[in-house]
Scaffold this motif. Structure first.
Motif, PDB file in Angstrom:
ATOM      1  N   UNK A 104     -10.269  -9.392  -0.721  1.00 35.02           N
ATOM      2  CA  UNK A 104      -9.192  -8.410  -0.633  1.00 35.02           C
ATOM      3  C   UNK A 104      -8.360  -8.466  -1.904  1.00 35.02           C
ATOM      4  N   UNK A 105      -8.163  -7.328  -2.528  1.00 34.59           N
ATOM      5  CA  UNK A 105      -7.385  -7.267  -3.768  1.00 34.59           C
ATOM      6  C   UNK A 105      -5.927  -6.973  -3.465  1.00 34.59           C
ATOM      7  N   UNK A 106      -5.039  -7.731  -4.120  1.00 32.54           N
ATOM      8  CA  UNK A 106      -3.599  -7.507  -4.042  1.00 32.54           C
ATOM      9  C   UNK A 106      -3.071  -7.282  -5.446  1.00 32.54           C
ATOM     10  N   UNK A 107      -2.357  -6.203  -5.640  1.00 32.94           N
ATOM     11  CA  UNK A 107      -1.745  -5.914  -6.941  1.00 32.94           C
ATOM     12  C   UNK A 107      -0.452  -6.710  -7.057  1.00 32.94           C
ATOM     13  N   UNK A 108      -0.404  -7.679  -7.988  1.00 32.20           N
ATOM     14  CA  UNK A 108       0.765  -8.530  -8.150  1.00 32.20           C
ATOM     15  C   UNK A 108       1.839  -7.876  -9.006  1.00 32.20           C
ATOM     16  N   UNK A 109       1.410  -7.236 -10.099  1.00 29.76           N
ATOM     17  CA  UNK A 109       2.405  -6.655 -10.995  1.00 29.76           C
ATOM     18  C   UNK A 109       1.772  -5.541 -11.812  1.00 29.76           C
ATOM     19  N   UNK A 110       2.523  -4.460 -11.981  1.00 27.25           N
ATOM     20  CA  UNK A 110       2.101  -3.335 -12.818  1.00 27.25           C
ATOM     21  C   UNK A 110       3.059  -3.222 -13.995  1.00 27.25           C
ATOM     22  N   UNK A 111       2.539  -3.397 -15.203  1.00 23.62           N
ATOM     23  CA  UNK A 111       3.383  -3.401 -16.390  1.00 23.62           C
ATOM     24  C   UNK A 111       3.828  -1.996 -16.766  1.00 23.62           C
ATOM     25  N   UNK A 112       4.984  -1.915 -17.407  1.00 24.25           N
ATOM     26  CA  UNK A 112       5.487  -0.660 -17.953  1.00 24.25           C
ATOM     27  C   UNK A 112       5.611  -0.795 -19.468  1.00 24.25           C
TER      28      UNK A 112
END
Length: 319
Positions: A104-112
């Protein structure tokens, strides 16, 4: 053309050349070259795969895999396509957790964009559970940066620890980081610096959450193209080892294997091997190095050899 734009064009062209090194080839190599000064070329490689732009994940507690994803490059699965579409386009850090027979994939952080762009080279864990990695581009000077992700409740907080300036500090740190037992971070930049072949650097944690940045060495590059593009390797004495994609001491730049050692208050560069290319030697190493049980170094090149399709090599002790 402005200097920054000129550097960017040259860097992109060099990256495109490096990527072409992974295009499929039709024949495998089947030769062994003689040892020269402890350097042995082993049977070569057949290039029959494709480049994956997802970064190698690191295992955490034998339960999770943590990795990066460059959202503006080709992706490997539908899951990552969905993640890419949901982010700002500057890259993400994700976690994979075992779930039954799958993950299962969990998105930890999305950079800006004001933090940095194109996280690359994987991530490393610090002692307090923080994650550390590099941006290929962006950061304070637009030439890449080192970042920290800290767990905060059920989310993560990003802090850009250090940018590189494209001059003395080098530019475009694509190789990722390693961490020692004291929590010091070590990495490389792939171009610029006094020698033109990138740099090796260190970030030392201080009191109060601050960090001290040191450029350890400005690597020789001959003005040809990329320097190191993968992680450094540290031995038990604190010496650092790495590869340079097109740098080294030989004019024309087919790449090199190097050692950095600290003595008399400074770091010293030793060339362990400068590649000369086909047919009897490798060229353009695009990977890091590993030690065997005897302390010999092993690695690969993307070019060179009898069919210019790459080699596996060994550098034997002493060095």
């Amino acid at each position: 053309m402005e200097e920054a734009e000129k550097d960017q064009v040259e860097f992109v062209e060099a990256r495109e050349d490096a990527t072409k090194a992974f295009e499929p080839a039709e024949q495998a190599l089947n030769f062994v070259a003689p040892a020269v000064h402890g350097f042995i070329v082993l049977p070569g490689l057949q290039e029959n795969g494709q480049v994956s732009y997802d970064q190698a994940a690191v295992q955490r507690g034998r339960q999770h895999l943590i990795g990066q994803h460059l959202t503006n490059h080709r992706v490997a699965s539908q899951t990552h396509q969905q993640v890419a579409a949901a982010t700002s386009g500057c890259g993400v850090v994700y976690k994979l957790t075992p779930s039954g027979s799958g993950w299962t994939e969990t998105l930890l952080y999305s950079f800006v964009g004001n933090e940095g762009e194109q996280p690359i080279g994987g991530v490393v864990f610090g002692r307090s559970g923080n994650l550390y990695g590099v941006f290929e581009q962006g950061g304070p000077a637009g030439r890449g940066a080192v970042y920290q992700l800290s767990p905060s409740g059920g989310s993560w907080t990003e802090q850009t620890l250090q940018g590189v300036d494209g001059r003395d500090d080098g530019a475009y740190p694509v190789g990722g980081l390693i961490i020692d037992s004291s929590g010091n971070l070590y990495g490389t930049t792939s171009c610029c610096g006094y020698g033109g072949g990138g740099t090796a650097f260190e970030l030392m944690p201080g009191s109060g959450g601050g960090w001290t940045f040191n450029t350890l060495y400005r690597l020789p590059g001959n003005g040809v193209g990329l320097g190191p593009v993968d992680k450094l390797l540290m031995d038990g004495a604190g010496n650092l080892y790495g590869t340079s994609y097109q740098g080294g001491d030989i004019y024309g730049g087919r790449g090199a294997v190097f050692k950095l050692s600290f003595s008399n208050g400074r770091w010293w560069y030793t060339s362990l091997h400068d590649f000369s290319g086909p047919p009897n030697d490798g060229a353009e190493p695009h990977s890091n190095l590993v030690f065997d049980a005897s302390g010999n170094l092993w690695g690969t090149t993307t070019r060179g050899g009898q069919h210019d399709a790459g080699v596996v090599f060994e550098i034997t002790q002493p060095f």
